[in-house]
Design a protein around this motif. Structure first.
Motif, PDB file in Angstrom:
ATOM      1  N   LYS A  45       4.920   2.607  33.148  1.00 19.75           N
ATOM      2  CA  LYS A  45       3.723   2.821  32.588  1.00 19.75           C
ATOM      3  C   LYS A  45       3.524   1.210  31.341  1.00 19.75           C
ATOM      4  CE  LYS A  45       1.284   5.811  29.198  1.00 19.75           C
ATOM      5  NZ  LYS A  45       1.057   7.110  28.575  1.00 19.75           N
ATOM      6  N   THR A  46       2.906   0.558  31.817  1.00 21.49           N
ATOM      7  CA  THR A  46       2.038  -0.693  30.150  1.00 21.49           C
ATOM      8  C   THR A  46       0.999   0.126  29.465  1.00 21.49           C
ATOM      9  OG1 THR A  46       3.637  -1.581  31.554  1.00 21.49           O
ATOM     10  CG2 THR A  46       2.499  -2.793  30.043  1.00 21.49           C
ATOM     11  N   PRO A  47       0.850  -0.088  28.339  1.00 20.89           N
ATOM     12  CA  PRO A  47      -0.139   0.109  27.200  1.00 20.89           C
ATOM     13  C   PRO A  47      -0.777  -1.368  27.001  1.00 20.89           C
ATOM     14  CG  PRO A  47       1.830   1.245  26.388  1.00 20.89           C
ATOM     15  CD  PRO A  47       2.230   0.531  27.190  1.00 20.89           C
ATOM     16  N   GLU A  48      -1.711  -0.903  26.607  1.00 19.19           N
ATOM     17  CA  GLU A  48      -2.507  -2.258  26.460  1.00 19.19           C
ATOM     18  C   GLU A  48      -1.755  -2.400  25.368  1.00 19.19           C
ATOM     19  OE1 GLU A  48      -7.260  -2.938  25.627  1.00 19.19           O
ATOM     20  OE2 GLU A  48      -6.775  -1.983  24.086  1.00 19.19           O
ATOM     21  N   LEU A  49      -1.877  -4.230  25.270  1.00 19.92           N
ATOM     22  CA  LEU A  49      -0.632  -4.761  23.715  1.00 19.92           C
ATOM     23  C   LEU A  49      -1.872  -5.722  23.089  1.00 19.92           C
ATOM     24  CD1 LEU A  49       1.442  -5.272  22.087  1.00 19.92           C
ATOM     25  CD2 LEU A  49       2.115  -6.815  23.772  1.00 19.92           C
ATOM     26  N   THR A  50      -2.546  -5.508  22.125  1.00 19.70           N
ATOM     27  CA  THR A  50      -3.224  -6.210  21.212  1.00 19.70           C
ATOM     28  C   THR A  50      -2.532  -7.498  19.852  1.00 19.70           C
ATOM     29  OG1 THR A  50      -5.168  -4.204  21.053  1.00 19.70           O
ATOM     30  CG2 THR A  50      -5.656  -6.485  20.021  1.00 19.70           C
ATOM     31  N   LYS A  51      -2.885  -8.649  20.050  1.00 16.07           N
ATOM     32  CA  LYS A  51      -2.095  -9.604  19.268  1.00 16.07           C
ATOM     33  C   LYS A  51      -2.968 -10.064  18.614  1.00 16.07           C
ATOM     34  CE  LYS A  51      -0.011 -14.117  20.223  1.00 16.07           C
ATOM     35  NZ  LYS A  51      -0.069 -15.467  20.660  1.00 16.07           N
ATOM     36  N   ILE A  52      -2.666  -9.924  16.730  1.00 18.52           N
ATOM     37  CA  ILE A  52      -3.394 -10.065  16.225  1.00 18.52           C
ATOM     38  C   ILE A  52      -2.713 -11.002  15.311  1.00 18.52           C
ATOM     39  CG2 ILE A  52      -5.311  -9.404  14.134  1.00 18.52           C
ATOM     40  CD1 ILE A  52      -4.342  -6.627  15.467  1.00 18.52           C
ATOM     41  N   GLU A  53      -4.101 -11.923  15.328  1.00 14.36           N
ATOM     42  CA  GLU A  53      -3.718 -13.276  14.102  1.00 14.36           C
ATOM     43  C   GLU A  53      -4.161 -13.957  13.037  1.00 14.36           C
ATOM     44  OE1 GLU A  53      -2.283 -16.667  17.406  1.00 14.36           O
ATOM     45  OE2 GLU A  53      -3.889 -15.437  18.211  1.00 14.36           O
ATOM     46  N   TYR A  54      -3.660 -14.333  12.458  1.00 14.49           N
ATOM     47  CA  TYR A  54      -4.217 -14.617  10.734  1.00 14.49           C
ATOM     48  C   TYR A  54      -3.218 -15.568   9.989  1.00 14.49           C
ATOM     49  CZ  TYR A  54      -4.853  -9.889  10.934  1.00 14.49           C
ATOM     50  OH  TYR A  54      -5.460  -7.946  11.306  1.00 14.49           O
ATOM     51  N   ASP A 107      -4.842  -4.605   7.640  1.00 14.95           N
ATOM     52  CA  ASP A 107      -4.607  -5.388   6.188  1.00 14.95           C
ATOM     53  C   ASP A 107      -4.313  -5.335   4.936  1.00 14.95           C
ATOM     54  OD1 ASP A 107      -7.586  -4.502   6.941  1.00 14.95           O
ATOM     55  OD2 ASP A 107      -7.535  -1.695   6.426  1.00 14.95           O
ATOM     56  N   SER A 108      -2.941  -5.197   5.424  1.00 18.34           N
ATOM     57  CA  SER A 108      -1.947  -5.396   3.873  1.00 18.34           C
ATOM     58  C   SER A 108      -1.588  -6.706   3.846  1.00 18.34           C
ATOM     59  CB  SER A 108      -0.919  -4.594   3.751  1.00 18.34           C
ATOM     60  OG  SER A 108      -0.484  -4.864   5.593  1.00 18.34           O
ATOM     61  N   VAL A 109      -1.377  -7.300   5.480  1.00 18.07           N
ATOM     62  CA  VAL A 109      -1.211  -8.506   6.062  1.00 18.07           C
ATOM     63  C   VAL A 109      -2.299  -9.332   5.714  1.00 18.07           C
ATOM     64  CG1 VAL A 109      -0.886  -9.857   7.934  1.00 18.07           C
ATOM     65  CG2 VAL A 109       0.170  -7.671   7.970  1.00 18.07           C
ATOM     66  N   LYS A 110      -3.581  -8.910   6.097  1.00 20.89           N
ATOM     67  CA  LYS A 110      -4.511 -10.060   6.284  1.00 20.89           C
ATOM     68  C   LYS A 110      -4.761 -10.165   4.629  1.00 20.89           C
ATOM     69  CE  LYS A 110      -9.440 -10.239   7.396  1.00 20.89           C
ATOM     70  NZ  LYS A 110     -10.849  -9.450   7.751  1.00 20.89           N
ATOM     71  N   LYS A 111      -4.600  -9.375   3.712  1.00 18.16           N
ATOM     72  CA  LYS A 111      -4.930  -9.785   2.232  1.00 18.16           C
ATOM     73  C   LYS A 111      -3.883 -10.837   1.836  1.00 18.16           C
ATOM     74  CE  LYS A 111      -7.468  -5.259   0.574  1.00 18.16           C
ATOM     75  NZ  LYS A 111      -7.347  -4.273   0.600  1.00 18.16           N
ATOM     76  N   ILE A 112      -2.130 -10.162   2.165  1.00 23.96           N
ATOM     77  CA  ILE A 112      -1.118 -11.120   1.760  1.00 23.96           C
ATOM     78  C   ILE A 112      -1.331 -12.190   1.814  1.00 23.96           C
ATOM     79  CG2 ILE A 112       1.355 -11.356   1.759  1.00 23.96           C
ATOM     80  CD1 ILE A 112       1.387  -8.380   2.410  1.00 23.96           C
ATOM     81  N   VAL A 113      -1.589 -12.907   3.671  1.00 25.71           N
ATOM     82  CA  VAL A 113      -2.131 -14.190   4.035  1.00 25.71           C
ATOM     83  C   VAL A 113      -2.995 -14.815   3.291  1.00 25.71           C
ATOM     84  CG1 VAL A 113      -2.698 -15.493   6.099  1.00 25.71           C
ATOM     85  CG2 VAL A 113      -0.984 -13.694   7.062  1.00 25.71           C
ATOM     86  N   THR A 114      -4.070 -14.745   2.861  1.00 31.66           N
ATOM     87  CA  THR A 114      -5.162 -15.238   1.504  1.00 31.66           C
ATOM     88  C   THR A 114      -4.150 -15.097   0.213  1.00 31.66           C
ATOM     89  OG1 THR A 114      -6.364 -13.427   2.064  1.00 31.66           O
ATOM     90  CG2 THR A 114      -6.354 -15.126   3.648  1.00 31.66           C
ATOM     91  N   SER A 115      -3.454 -14.818  -0.165  1.00 30.48           N
ATOM     92  CA  SER A 115      -3.102 -14.432  -1.536  1.00 30.48           C
ATOM     93  C   SER A 115      -2.288 -15.562  -2.451  1.00 30.48           C
ATOM     94  CB  SER A 115      -2.810 -12.919  -2.102  1.00 30.48           C
ATOM     95  OG  SER A 115      -1.610 -13.413  -0.876  1.00 30.48           O
TER      96      SER A 115
END
Length: 207
Positions: A45-54, A107-115
């Motif tokens: 069983k292989t779940p769907e994996l979402t890759k998110i880049e910021y 959300d936390s990563v998105k804020k940190i990346v642009t702080s």
């Protein structure tokens, strides 16, 4: 007479080999019952994996695949500082590679990346990091304009959406290795007990 002797020898060999054959059979049955056959690639069983880049420029991208989440696609971030001239005349900048915690939120990563405090804030959500220096003899005009820059990549599994996929050759090799190691360990224990039993019988006979 020769046939009788051969029969006795065969019985001794069979008696001695029986425990080892049983161990191999039982361990194979156990692996198979768990759908972990050591000799063939199973469907897993292989779940769907979402890759998110910021990144610091506000870039955001999502892509989906069906890959198993492991150390090769764990949550990571990279911080690149500004170029600075050192006393030896060379230009250097600090680069930090962060191994982010598994439960970190988008959300936390998105804020940190642009702080402005990205390097400090990344320490708060990371479980490990590696720091090194990048070096140049001269800087281009673009290099001189570079500001602190951060990129981050997160991976999320969706257990509700999955496919049945043939396991990798590496995973099959790992199962085979575990099967062999298990059999060697148990076989050694049996051999040791047999030898100790022989010594005990011989010792009592000599008394």
């Amino acid at each position: 007479m020769k046939k009788i002797n051969n029969l006795k020898i065969n019985r001794k060999v069979l008696k001695k080999a029986t425990p080892y054959v049983l161990v191999a059979g039982i361990s194979f049955a156990g692996f198979t019952a768990l759908h972990e056959s050591p000799f063939k690639r199973e469907l897993v069983k292989t779940p769907e994996l979402t890759k998110i880049e910021y990144d610091s420029d506000g870039y955001e991208r999502k892509s989906k695949s069906y890959e198993k989440k492991d150390s090769g696609n764990s949550n990571k971030a990279t911080y690149k500082g500004v170029w600075q001239k050192d006393n030896d005349g060379k230009y250097r900048r600090t680069i930090v590679e962060y191994d982010l915690k598994d439960n970190v939120s988008e959300d936390s990563v998105k804020k940190i990346v642009t702080s402005d405090n990205a390097s400090y804030d990344l320490d708060m959500i990371s479980k490990d990091k590696e720091t090194y220096k990048e070096e140049k003899d001269e800087l281009t005009e673009n290099d001189q304009k570079i500001k602190p820059y951060v990129t981050a990549t997160l991976y999320e599994e969706n257990e509700a959406n999955y496919i049945m996929k043939e396991e990798s050759k590496r995973r099959l090799a790992s199962k085979l290795g575990a099967f062999i190691l298990l059999n060697i360990s148990v076989d050694y224990f049996i051999f040791y007990e047999q030898e100790e039993s022989k010594k005990y019988v011989k010792k009592n006979k000599d008394k």
